[in-house]
Scaffold this motif. Structure first.
Motif, PDB file in Angstrom:
ATOM      1  N   ARG A 169      -3.816  10.434   0.502  1.00 41.15           N
ATOM      2  CA  ARG A 169      -4.572   9.458  -0.239  1.00 41.15           C
ATOM      3  C   ARG A 169      -3.757   8.335  -0.178  1.00 41.15           C
ATOM      4  NH1 ARG A 169      -5.422  11.568  -6.061  1.00 41.15           N
ATOM      5  NH2 ARG A 169      -6.392  13.190  -5.139  1.00 41.15           N
ATOM      6  N   ALA A 170      -4.399   7.072  -0.418  1.00 40.78           N
ATOM      7  CA  ALA A 170      -3.900   5.828  -0.094  1.00 40.78           C
ATOM      8  C   ALA A 170      -4.541   4.918  -1.180  1.00 40.78           C
ATOM      9  CB  ALA A 170      -4.040   5.457   1.159  1.00 40.78           C
TER      10      ALA A 170
ATOM     11  N   LEU B 176      -9.403   3.419  -3.108  1.00 40.31           N
ATOM     12  CA  LEU B 176      -8.696   4.702  -3.061  1.00 40.31           C
ATOM     13  C   LEU B 176      -9.435   5.572  -2.023  1.00 40.31           C
ATOM     14  CD1 LEU B 176      -6.592   6.603  -4.020  1.00 40.31           C
ATOM     15  CD2 LEU B 176      -8.292   7.618  -5.834  1.00 40.31           C
ATOM     16  N   MET B 177      -8.520   5.905  -1.090  1.00 43.54           N
ATOM     17  CA  MET B 177      -9.219   6.697   0.006  1.00 43.54           C
ATOM     18  C   MET B 177      -8.578   8.125   0.057  1.00 43.54           C
ATOM     19  SD  MET B 177     -11.130   7.162   2.398  1.00 43.54           S
ATOM     20  CE  MET B 177     -11.848   5.799   3.438  1.00 43.54           C
ATOM     21  N   LEU B 178      -9.219   8.985  -0.013  1.00 46.28           N
ATOM     22  CA  LEU B 178      -8.754  10.415  -0.130  1.00 46.28           C
ATOM     23  C   LEU B 178      -9.040  11.157   1.396  1.00 46.28           C
ATOM     24  CD1 LEU B 178     -10.357  11.620  -3.087  1.00 46.28           C
ATOM     25  CD2 LEU B 178      -8.212  10.432  -3.212  1.00 46.28           C
ATOM     26  N   GLY B 179      -8.004  11.927   1.987  1.00 46.48           N
ATOM     27  CA  GLY B 179      -8.200  12.732   3.098  1.00 46.48           C
ATOM     28  C   GLY B 179      -8.849  13.920   2.699  1.00 46.48           C
TER      29      GLY B 179
ATOM     30  N   PRO C 270      -3.371   6.500   9.535  1.00 39.74           N
ATOM     31  CA  PRO C 270      -4.192   5.238   9.466  1.00 39.74           C
ATOM     32  C   PRO C 270      -5.684   5.488   9.365  1.00 39.74           C
ATOM     33  CG  PRO C 270      -2.800   5.473  11.509  1.00 39.74           C
ATOM     34  CD  PRO C 270      -2.595   6.812  10.629  1.00 39.74           C
ATOM     35  N   ARG C 271      -6.198   6.657   9.375  1.00 35.02           N
ATOM     36  CA  ARG C 271      -7.712   6.935   8.835  1.00 35.02           C
ATOM     37  C   ARG C 271      -7.834   6.859   7.485  1.00 35.02           C
ATOM     38  NH1 ARG C 271     -11.092   9.788  11.917  1.00 35.02           N
ATOM     39  NH2 ARG C 271     -12.017  10.887  10.474  1.00 35.02           N
ATOM     40  N   VAL C 272      -6.672   7.043   6.689  1.00 36.25           N
ATOM     41  CA  VAL C 272      -6.790   6.981   5.291  1.00 36.25           C
ATOM     42  C   VAL C 272      -6.065   5.615   4.715  1.00 36.25           C
ATOM     43  CG1 VAL C 272      -5.742   8.084   3.154  1.00 36.25           C
ATOM     44  CG2 VAL C 272      -6.403   9.367   5.113  1.00 36.25           C
ATOM     45  N   THR C 273      -5.205   5.201   5.394  1.00 34.29           N
ATOM     46  CA  THR C 273      -4.536   3.847   4.768  1.00 34.29           C
ATOM     47  C   THR C 273      -5.257   2.618   5.392  1.00 34.29           C
ATOM     48  OG1 THR C 273      -2.930   3.897   6.677  1.00 34.29           O
ATOM     49  CG2 THR C 273      -2.179   4.802   4.597  1.00 34.29           C
TER      50      THR C 273
ATOM     51  N   ILE D 203       0.909  -1.062  -0.192  1.00 34.33           N
ATOM     52  CA  ILE D 203      -0.061  -0.027   0.150  1.00 34.33           C
ATOM     53  C   ILE D 203       0.733   1.135  -0.074  1.00 34.33           C
ATOM     54  CG2 ILE D 203      -1.579   1.324   1.407  1.00 34.33           C
ATOM     55  CD1 ILE D 203      -2.555  -1.570   2.344  1.00 34.33           C
ATOM     56  N   VAL D 204       0.324   2.434  -0.909  1.00 36.54           N
ATOM     57  CA  VAL D 204       1.145   3.619  -0.811  1.00 36.54           C
ATOM     58  C   VAL D 204       0.518   4.675  -0.285  1.00 36.54           C
ATOM     59  CG1 VAL D 204       2.838   2.889  -2.424  1.00 36.54           C
ATOM     60  CG2 VAL D 204       0.720   3.614  -3.193  1.00 36.54           C
ATOM     61  N   ALA D 205       0.943   5.630   0.251  1.00 34.95           N
ATOM     62  CA  ALA D 205      -0.069   6.927   0.484  1.00 34.95           C
ATOM     63  C   ALA D 205       0.890   7.912   0.263  1.00 34.95           C
ATOM     64  CB  ALA D 205      -0.348   6.953   2.208  1.00 34.95           C
TER      65      ALA D 205
END
Length: 230
Positions: free
Chosen positions: A157-158, A113-116, A100-103, A84-86
């Motif tokens: 993002r991650a 795909l999670m965006l902050g 950690p909220r994103v990853t 996993i990359v952020a």
């Protein structure tokens, strides 16, 4: 018998930090990285010792001589080895404790795909009005063109590294974040966002810190939208 407990976060996330003269930001954020998150600092031509500070702080340092946000992000992605990359700005505008909220949802398989989504503590200094307006326009375009209910084209993002490489992103300038979201949407990825703290950055932003920088970024992203329509 080995009684060592396995840490599920160990070597799970590589955090890519594009950096151009971000010595102060790098010095602040590296000690705050959560367990299991390794920093990859991509030095994009700094003259303030960013690379030395990053190396001293335990980060993997990658040198990318070609200027551009996308160029730095791609260099970091190419150097990453974790599943996993952020991505996160290196200017101390994001607190790594929020990573950690994103990853986490990506690691658990809930999201592709999670965006902050930026939640500024001081809206006037952390996120100037011209930058908020540009972001609001881009979020509207994403809703209109891709059906995504996003409020922010978040720089934090991650995603899974191999899946990102499969998207074959080509932009090497400010259009990189938008191209990633659009290509991910076209590929049927599950894309979500989660609120993260947005702080007043260390130093002056190359993009949101000036009207010219913001307009250049909007132009790059407008090009990405035009290419997609074409």
């Amino acid at each position: 018998m080995d009684n060592t407990q396995h840490d599920p976060w160990a070597e799970t996330v590589d955090v890519i930090l594009p950096a151009l003269n971000e010595a102060a930001g790098i010095r602040w954020l590296l000690p705050r990285l959560p367990e299991g998150h390794r920093a990859i600092v991509v030095d994009n031509g700094s003259t303030d010792g960013t690379d030395d500070i990053a190396e001293a702080g335990g980060a993997l340092v990658v040198h990318e001589p070609t200027r551009g946000f996308g160029a730095a992000c791609f260099a970091g992605l190419s150097a990453a080895t974790a599943p996993i990359v952020a991505f996160m700005d290196a200017d101390a505008s994001f607190d790594p404790v929020d990573l950690p909220r994103v990853t986490g949802p990506v690691a658990s398989g809930e999201v592709d795909l999670m965006l902050g989504a930026r939640s500024p503590l001081d809206r006037s200094t952390a996120w100037p009005a011209h930058a908020r307006l540009a972001n609001r326009f881009l979020a509207w375009e994403l809703r209109r063109r891709a059906g995504l209910t996003l409020t922010d084209l978040g720089p934090m993002r991650a995603a899974h590294r191999e899946h990102l490489l499969e998207l074959q992103l080509t932009d090497r300038r400010s259009g990189w974040p938008l191209e990633m979201v659009l290509r991910a949407a076209d590929a049927g990825w599950r894309i979500e966002e989660v609120p993260v703290q947005y702080l007043t950055r260390a130093g002056r932003s190359k993009v949101t810190g000036t009207l010219r920088g913001t307009l250049t970024a909007v132009a790059d992203m407008g090009r990405i939208l035009g290419e997609r329509d074409g």
